[in-house]
Design an enzyme around this catalytic site. Structure first.
Site, PDB file in Angstrom:
ATOM      1  N   HIS A  16      -0.264  54.083  28.286  1.00 18.74           N
ATOM      2  CA  HIS A  16      -0.813  52.772  28.627  1.00 18.74           C
ATOM      3  C   HIS A  16      -1.446  51.835  28.127  1.00 18.74           C
ATOM      4  O   HIS A  16      -2.102  51.687  26.376  1.00 18.74           O
ATOM      5  CB  HIS A  16      -1.739  53.030  29.927  1.00 18.74           C
ATOM      6  CG  HIS A  16      -1.527  54.138  31.008  1.00 18.74           C
ATOM      7  ND1 HIS A  16      -1.808  55.594  30.539  1.00 18.74           N
ATOM      8  CD2 HIS A  16      -1.386  54.108  32.524  1.00 18.74           C
ATOM      9  CE1 HIS A  16      -1.501  56.744  31.436  1.00 18.74           C
ATOM     10  NE2 HIS A  16      -0.881  55.109  32.805  1.00 18.74           N
TER      11      HIS A  16
ATOM     12  N   HIS B 145       2.360  51.271  32.941  1.00 16.90           N
ATOM     13  CA  HIS B 145       1.693  53.122  32.734  1.00 16.90           C
ATOM     14  C   HIS B 145       3.014  52.866  31.885  1.00 16.90           C
ATOM     15  O   HIS B 145       4.394  52.201  32.316  1.00 16.90           O
ATOM     16  CB  HIS B 145       2.611  52.752  34.054  1.00 16.90           C
ATOM     17  CG  HIS B 145       0.451  52.983  34.678  1.00 16.90           C
ATOM     18  ND1 HIS B 145      -0.050  54.432  35.009  1.00 16.90           N
ATOM     19  CD2 HIS B 145       0.188  51.927  35.170  1.00 16.90           C
ATOM     20  CE1 HIS B 145      -1.157  53.615  36.015  1.00 16.90           C
ATOM     21  NE2 HIS B 145      -0.719  52.506  35.849  1.00 16.90           N
TER      22      HIS B 145
ATOM     23  N   ARG C 248      -0.150  69.462  39.870  1.00 17.23           N
ATOM     24  CA  ARG C 248       0.226  69.034  40.689  1.00 17.23           C
ATOM     25  C   ARG C 248       0.730  70.384  41.231  1.00 17.23           C
ATOM     26  O   ARG C 248       1.101  70.926  41.649  1.00 17.23           O
ATOM     27  CB  ARG C 248       1.279  67.442  40.491  1.00 17.23           C
ATOM     28  CG  ARG C 248       1.012  66.319  39.722  1.00 17.23           C
ATOM     29  CD  ARG C 248       2.049  65.796  39.982  1.00 17.23           C
ATOM     30  NE  ARG C 248       1.886  64.380  39.238  1.00 17.23           N
ATOM     31  CZ  ARG C 248       2.757  63.761  38.630  1.00 17.23           C
ATOM     32  NH1 ARG C 248       3.939  63.138  39.049  1.00 17.23           N
ATOM     33  NH2 ARG C 248       2.320  62.741  37.724  1.00 17.23           N
TER      34      ARG C 248
ATOM     35  N   CYS D 279      -3.740  58.136  33.792  1.00 15.91           N
ATOM     36  CA  CYS D 279      -3.835  56.466  33.628  1.00 15.91           C
ATOM     37  C   CYS D 279      -5.617  56.980  33.714  1.00 15.91           C
ATOM     38  O   CYS D 279      -6.186  55.584  33.328  1.00 15.91           O
ATOM     39  CB  CYS D 279      -3.326  55.879  34.416  1.00 15.91           C
ATOM     40  SG  CYS D 279      -2.639  57.106  36.371  1.00 15.91           S
TER      41      CYS D 279
ATOM     42  N   GLN E 225       2.732  65.605  29.578  1.00 12.21           N
ATOM     43  CA  GLN E 225       3.847  63.968  29.909  1.00 12.21           C
ATOM     44  C   GLN E 225       3.599  63.259  28.901  1.00 12.21           C
ATOM     45  O   GLN E 225       2.868  63.259  28.227  1.00 12.21           O
ATOM     46  CB  GLN E 225       2.430  63.135  31.369  1.00 12.21           C
ATOM     47  CG  GLN E 225       3.591  63.353  32.679  1.00 12.21           C
ATOM     48  CD  GLN E 225       2.514  62.240  33.180  1.00 12.21           C
ATOM     49  OE1 GLN E 225       1.605  61.895  33.219  1.00 12.21           O
ATOM     50  NE2 GLN E 225       3.439  61.817  34.756  1.00 12.21           N
TER      51      GLN E 225
ATOM     52  N   ASP F 134       2.918  60.607  27.860  1.00 12.89           N
ATOM     53  CA  ASP F 134       1.927  59.174  28.590  1.00 12.89           C
ATOM     54  C   ASP F 134       1.603  58.167  28.029  1.00 12.89           C
ATOM     55  O   ASP F 134       1.038  58.314  26.831  1.00 12.89           O
ATOM     56  CB  ASP F 134       1.216  59.386  29.559  1.00 12.89           C
ATOM     57  CG  ASP F 134       0.900  59.064  30.867  1.00 12.89           C
ATOM     58  OD1 ASP F 134       2.098  57.992  30.719  1.00 12.89           O
ATOM     59  OD2 ASP F 134       0.322  59.609  31.790  1.00 12.89           O
TER      60      ASP F 134
ATOM     61  N   LYS G  64       8.110  49.521  39.486  1.00 14.83           N
ATOM     62  CA  LYS G  64       8.165  50.511  38.477  1.00 14.83           C
ATOM     63  C   LYS G  64       9.761  50.092  37.689  1.00 14.83           C
ATOM     64  O   LYS G  64      10.465  49.867  39.025  1.00 14.83           O
ATOM     65  CB  LYS G  64       7.772  51.282  37.808  1.00 14.83           C
ATOM     66  CG  LYS G  64       8.553  52.057  38.858  1.00 14.83           C
ATOM     67  CD  LYS G  64       7.598  54.296  39.717  1.00 14.83           C
ATOM     68  CE  LYS G  64       8.719  54.440  40.521  1.00 14.83           C
ATOM     69  NZ  LYS G  64       8.237  56.007  40.204  1.00 14.83           N
TER      70      LYS G  64
END
EC number: 6.1.1.3
Length: 642
Positions: free
Chosen positions: A385, A511, A363, A334, A381, A383, A465
């Site tokens: 946004h 997100h 991570r 992000c 991810q 991912d 979320k």
């Protein structure tokens, strides 16, 4: 005098305080026998707890979800009872309920062996079969502390000292000579706790802190009846057969090694699945009008301090330094996407801006938690946004929800549980900001007629979320998708756009992840399909085999023809018996096997077999190609003639 209102609206009047068990007995001996606990005005209580005022009451039995949870919690206490009989010097730590069972962390001066676990389970059964009553006592904090201090239970004393207020009255539960402490409720009698099994042991630090002592964690499962227990054990047996680590090795998809814990070494066939999954996701990104970007792997720590990640997430971040600057390897995408958004002046006409990335994230997960593809340190991810105005939130969240269901249905996942996670104690932003964010997500779900439940306090530190949990063929839950509002991060990183009034405004950020981790999702799919990937996802879609050398040229021609048609195909020209080849490729889960003998060469056809052993007979090559292309193009979950 209490008036008790039952779920059917009927009322019972009493001239004295009554317990749920008293009311159950008043209704009938059958209900009293089945009564595990009660729900009084929405709160779970023990069957023996007295109700002194008017109340709404539901009797909890083993058929209720809460009843099963209580059985499992009481089995944890039963484990404590048994282990203290076998090894009296054991110190008991915590014994909570978990999915499908329970565990207890114990401090024991010996490492438990499989034989020890079997002996412990046997003693638990012996105790449970005595059908003794469980006695509850509410005592003062000081009496509870003295009780456990006298018994040498230092972990219970620590819990009292650090987690329970001095004016509280802890609940003590007596299992004959054994006593445990708990909020409860628990079963009134051990006749409810006959159907359990101890599963495994593991190490666990006290309070989850690696600076504390390592304890032994004993896991168990418990059910309301023998049939349910056996069904669960059968599901576990099937799950073991489907273990993605085992299948991944059999199919040569990937490997892990000690020099790179939690990092995946993708082999050719596994990487083929990964790339095909990317192609699928990209097709959906195009359909739903996303742009794809790529951000850097690491950025200066200063940026992560601005976002709030450093304060809230630093223990999970890998760091490195160069030229007197400290960098963080990104655990999420992000902040990088906000940097891309910030390049160039944005107008309200540019919004919504949907930005997606296959982001390589890292991570620092504890080594003991790593598990094949399911829990890794390096992952990708899917991912995205979305930067939008407040007025666009509802439409954008609706679009995310449609995309989630669109993608999950492609893989055959139909049971999806949706949860809305609300503000945690540790968070950024104002209460007004959180009120608005939580309301927007709830309204979007309601407008889509999607049932959901709240998870109070489980949101991320920067916004609430929606979590999408899918259930596989073994009814196991996998939380994968998230749609999360963020009213904070854009302002922290100075993101803005020019509104209709020509004033600068901060965009709302959504997100969005659907598969979550690509690695984990491939692990889920491997177990869901037991390695029998649908044809569009299979690393090798077709193997063409000869019977004798005289068909080799024909096999090579067909292999080239199928390859030119966009089909992943291999030729097997080895000098082996055709039965051996078929068995080998069946074990490799190749969707289709095309066999070529002299008859097929002469007719220009192929004999078609599926990996499930179905003989589709002789087919024209062009017909086979056309049908396979259609199956692959449609991403069908079924093979020909199914």
């Amino acid at each position: 005098m209490p008036v008790i209102t039952l779920p059917d609206g009927s009322q019972r009047h009493y001239d004295h305080a009554v317990s749920p068990m008293d009311v159950a007995l008043d209704i009938g001996p059958g209900l009293a026998k089945a009564c595990i606990a009660g729900r009084v005005n929405g709160e779970l209580v023990d069957a023996c707890d007295l109700i002194e005022n008017d109340a709404q009451l539901s009797i909890i039995t083993a058929k209720d979800e809460e009843g099963l949870e209580i059985i499992r919690h009481s089995c944890a206490h039963l484990l404590g009872h048994a282990i203290k009989q076998l090894w009296p010097h054991t110190k008991m730590a915590i014994g909570p309920v978990i999915d499908n069972g329970f565990y207890y962390d114990v401090d024991l001066d010996r490492t438990l062996t499989q034989e020890d676990v079997e002996a412990l389970e046997k003693r638990m059964h012996e105790l449970a079969e005595k059908n003794y009553d469980v006695i509850k006592k509410k005592v003062s904090w000081h009496e509870a502390r003295e009780t456990f201090a006298n018994r040498g239970e230092s972990y219970k004393v620590s819990i009292l000292d650090e987690n329970i207020a001095h004016d509280d009255k802890p609940g003590l539960y007596f299992h004959e000579e054994y006593v445990d402490m708990c909020r409860g409720p628990h079963v009134p009698n051990m006749r409810f706790c006959h159907h359990f099994k101890l599963m495994k042991t593991a190490g666990a630090y006290w309070r989850g802190d690696s600076n504390n002592k390592m304890l032994q964690r004993i896991y168990g499962t418990a059910w309301a009846d023998k049939k349910a227990l056996n069904a669960y054990l059968q599901r576990l047996e099937e799950a073991a057969k489907r273990d993605h680590r085992k299948i991944g090795k059999q199919l040569d998809l990937y490997h892990m090694q000690e020099e790179a814990p939690g990092m995946v070494f993708w082999h050719n066939d596994g990487w083929t699945i990964f790339r095909e999954l990317e192609v699928f996701v990209r097709s959906k990104l195009k359909e739903y009008q996303y742009q794809e970007v790529k951000g850097p792997f690491m950025m200066d720590r200063v940026l992560w301090e601005k976002t709030g990640h450093w304060d809230n997430y630093k223990d999970a971040m890998f760091t490195t330094s160069s030229e007197n600057r400290e960098y963080c390897i990104k655990p999420m995408n992000c902040p990088g996407h906000v940097q891309i958004f910030n390049q160039g002046l944005k107008s309200y006409r540019d919004l919504p801006l949907r930005m997606a990335e296959f982001g390589s994230c890292h991570r620092n997960e504890p080594s003991g938690s790593l598990h094949g593809l399911m829990r890794v340190r390096g992952f990708t991810q899917d991912d995205a946004h979305i930067f939008c105005t407040e007025e666009q939130i509802r439409d954008e969240v609706n679009g995310c929800i449609r995309l989630v269901y669109d993608m999950y249905s492609t893989f055959g996942f139909e049971k999806i549980v949706v949860k809305l996670s609300t503000r945690p104690e540790k968070r950024i932003g104002s209460d007004e900001m959180w009120d608005r964010a939580e309301a927007d997500l709830a309204v979007a779900l309601e407008e889509n007629n999607i049932p959901f439940e709240y998870q109070l306090g489980e949101g991320a530190f920067y916004g609430p979320k929606i979590e999408f949990t899918l259930y596989d063929c073994l009814d196991r839950a996998w939380q994968c998708g998230t749609v999360q509002l963020d009213f904070s991060l854009p302002s922290r990183l100075s993101a803005s756009y020019v509104g209709e009034d020509n004033e600068r405004k901060v965009p709302v950020m959504i997100h969005r992840a659907i598969l979550g981790s690509m690695e984990r999702f491939i692990g889920i799919l491997t177990e869901e399909f037991a390695g029998f990937f649908p044809t569009w996802l299979a690393p090798v879609q077709v193997v063409i085999m000869n019977i004798t050398d005289s068909q080799s040229e024909y096999v090579n021609e067909l292999t080239q023809k199928l390859s030119n048609a966009g089909i992943r195909v291999k030729a097997d020209l080895r000098n082996e018996k055709i039965g051996f080849k078929i068995r080998e490729h069946t074990l490799r889960r190749v969707p289709y096997m095309l066999v070529c003998g002299d008859k097929e060469v002469e007719s220009g056809k192929v004999a078609v077999r599926t990996r499930r052993g179905k003989d589709l007979g002789s087919m024209d090559v062009n017909e086979v190609i056309e049908k396979l292309q259609q199956e692959i193009r449609s991403r069908s979950l079924k093979q020909l003639e199914e």
